[in-house]
Design a protein around this motif. Structure first.
Motif, mmCIF file in Angstrom:
data_model
loop_
_atom_site.group_PDB
_atom_site.id
_atom_site.type_symbol
_atom_site.label_atom_id
_atom_site.label_comp_id
_atom_site.label_asym_id
_atom_site.label_seq_id
_atom_site.Cartn_x
_atom_site.Cartn_y
_atom_site.Cartn_z
ATOM 1 N N ALA A 205 0.804 -1.225 0.000
ATOM 2 C CA ALA A 205 0.000 0.000 0.000
ATOM 3 C C ALA A 205 0.831 1.267 0.000
ATOM 4 N N SER A 206 2.056 1.181 0.457
ATOM 5 C CA SER A 206 2.891 2.383 0.585
ATOM 6 C C SER A 206 3.875 2.566 -0.567
ATOM 7 N N GLN A 207 3.850 1.635 -1.538
ATOM 8 C CA GLN A 207 4.824 1.657 -2.609
ATOM 9 C C GLN A 207 4.181 2.039 -3.947
ATOM 10 N N PRO A 208 4.952 2.664 -4.854
ATOM 11 C CA PRO A 208 4.426 2.946 -6.194
ATOM 12 C C PRO A 208 4.238 1.663 -6.986
ATOM 13 N N LEU A 209 3.422 1.742 -8.051
ATOM 14 C CA LEU A 209 3.254 0.599 -8.933
ATOM 15 C C LEU A 209 4.545 0.371 -9.717
ATOM 16 N N THR A 210 4.873 -0.891 -9.935
ATOM 17 C CA THR A 210 6.110 -1.260 -10.621
ATOM 18 C C THR A 210 5.829 -2.393 -11.600
ATOM 19 N N PRO A 211 6.751 -2.633 -12.563
ATOM 20 C CA PRO A 211 6.562 -3.736 -13.514
ATOM 21 C C PRO A 211 6.396 -5.071 -12.796
ATOM 22 N N PHE A 212 5.549 -5.925 -13.369
ATOM 23 C CA PHE A 212 5.174 -7.169 -12.695
ATOM 24 C C PHE A 212 4.895 -8.225 -13.750
ATOM 25 N N THR A 213 5.498 -9.381 -13.605
ATOM 26 C CA THR A 213 5.266 -10.518 -14.492
ATOM 27 C C THR A 213 4.534 -11.602 -13.712
ATOM 28 N N PHE A 214 3.496 -12.173 -14.311
ATOM 29 C CA PHE A 214 2.676 -13.144 -13.584
ATOM 30 C C PHE A 214 2.059 -14.131 -14.562
ATOM 31 N N GLU A 215 1.410 -15.147 -14.034
ATOM 32 C CA GLU A 215 0.772 -16.175 -14.857
ATOM 33 C C GLU A 215 -0.732 -15.926 -14.960
ATOM 34 N N ARG A 216 -1.245 -15.950 -16.167
ATOM 35 C CA ARG A 216 -2.690 -15.984 -16.381
ATOM 36 C C ARG A 216 -3.127 -17.449 -16.400
ATOM 37 N N ARG A 217 -4.341 -17.708 -15.906
ATOM 38 C CA ARG A 217 -4.820 -19.084 -15.889
ATOM 39 C C ARG A 217 -5.022 -19.614 -17.307
ATOM 40 N N GLU A 218 -4.936 -20.901 -17.431
ATOM 41 C CA GLU A 218 -5.205 -21.539 -18.714
ATOM 42 C C GLU A 218 -6.679 -21.339 -19.070
ATOM 43 N N PRO A 219 -6.985 -20.959 -20.320
ATOM 44 C CA PRO A 219 -8.392 -20.753 -20.687
ATOM 45 C C PRO A 219 -9.172 -22.057 -20.722
ATOM 46 N N ASN A 220 -10.399 -21.995 -20.217
ATOM 47 C CA ASN A 220 -11.326 -23.124 -20.299
ATOM 48 C C ASN A 220 -12.095 -23.052 -21.610
ATOM 49 N N ASP A 221 -12.951 -24.043 -21.857
ATOM 50 C CA ASP A 221 -13.645 -24.070 -23.146
ATOM 51 C C ASP A 221 -14.701 -22.977 -23.280
ATOM 52 N N ASP A 222 -15.037 -22.291 -22.171
ATOM 53 C CA ASP A 222 -15.992 -21.177 -22.248
ATOM 54 C C ASP A 222 -15.319 -19.825 -22.024
#
Length: 348
Positions: A12-29
């Motif tokens: 909460a006290s820090q500026p936004l910074t670059p971030f790499t993360f995983e998106r979930r695998e897409p489902n059939d819908d």
């Protein structure tokens, strides 16, 4: 899982910074969206700074997401690769409860916010649109009309629906006198949408500094609330008042501006409790109400309405590297009227 890039608040006290993360695998819908633009909402700031006390870190904000479909699941029927689409404030809702109502889904248990929440499994965090991709169930993806640009259209997904919903619910239209309190990211959308509905729109703002803009965007009148004479002159004038500001105001003075049976609707979120004297509402059978975003059904209705009337947000585009500066400017009301992040800048 696919690797996504974005910007995140890690504390909460820090500026936004670059971030790499995983998106979930897409489902059939599911629909996979390559994000092109994301609007900056004041609620992003509140949550990134934990000002509402419910923040989950790390947090990738952003719920005014506009982009192009890059892949679809095998059971998706409404969208195809290349479609221009958006994602608003939530990405799932209750689908099993007996009282489910598609018109009220955003007010019911089980709502999953686009960020600062958890997926249906209760453990996977949701990450928002300050990123290059997002995976969303087909039923929570919105279609942009062909004539709405994705950059200036992105803020419609929060600011637009937040004002459209109460205007539609309280039947804004010809013969209705409506006041919009605040001429900011929310308020300017209320002026545009309310005027397109045929209502007589008045802006009530702290000063007259944005009067020229307000009149140009569709307001018939514009008054400074710092002038005590405003409250004397306009007493008993309005059928509906929509308050978009989150600052302290004299609630009783504003309620006095309503006609009998008039309603004041709160869409901004004040920091402190709302002090209202009983006589401010019982004299004239007045109402003080609230409204929050809109259902997926109503949000698509809003987008189609905006397409019909060529309504978009007034924006200032920024590179994502300037997000922290933009946050400070939003807090100071130094934007006319909505920042939109060009997500292509993530690759810079």
């Amino acid at each position: 899982m696919a690797i996504a890039k974005g910007y995140a608040a890690t504390d909460a006290s820090q500026p936004l910074t670059p971030f790499t993360f995983e998106r979930r695998e897409p489902n059939d819908d599911d629909v996979v969206i390559a994000v092109q633009y994301c609007g900056v909402c004041h609620s992003d700031i509140h949550q990134a700074r934990n000002e509402w006390g419910n923040s989950i870190f790390p947090m990738v904000p952003g719920h005014e997401v506009a982009g192009v479909v890059s892949a679809v699941g095998s059971k998706v029927t409404k969208f195809k690769v290349g479609d221009r689409v958006g994602v608003g404030c939530f990405v799932a809702s209750c689908v099993g409860c007996a009282t489910r109502d598609l018109d009220y889904e955003h007010y019911m248990p089980g709502l999953v916010p686009t960020y600062n929440g958890y997926e249906a499994d209760g453990t996977t965090p949701t990450f928002g649109g300050y990123s290059d991709s997002i995976v969303v169930k087909e039923g929570y993806v919105l279609r942009f009309p062909d004539n709405i640009p994705l950059d200036s259209g992105a803020p419609l997904l929060c600011a637009g629906i937040t004002l459209y919903s109460p205007l539609a619910h309280w039947k804004a239209g010809p013969g209705k006198k409506i006041a919009i309190v605040g001429m900011g990211g929310l308020g300017h959308m209320g002026v545009k949408i309310g005027a397109a509905m045929g209502a007589d729109i008045t802006v009530l703002s702290q000063s007259l500094s944005k009067k020229e803009d307000g009149l140009k965007l569709g307001a018939k009148d514009y008054y400074a609330t710092s002038d005590a004479e405003t409250f004397t002159k306009l007493a008993g004038t309005f059928d509906l008042i929509i308050n978009t500001v989150g600052t302290t105001i004299d609630w009783n003075a504003y309620l006095n501006l309503l006609k009998s049976d008039g309603t004041m609707v709160l869409v901004g979120v004040p920091e402190h409790p709302v002090p209202v004297h009983a006589f401010s509402v019982i004299g004239g059978r007045k109402s003080l109400a609230g409204s929050m975003i809109g259902s997926i059904k109503e949000t698509q209705e809003m987008l189609d309405f905006c397409g019909k009337h060529n309504i978009v947000s007034e924006i200032e585009k920024i590179d994502i590297q300037n997000i922290n500066e933009a946050y400070e400017r939003v807090v100071k009301s130094d934007v006319r009227y909505r920042f939109v992040i060009d997500i292509a800048s993530l690759a810079a």
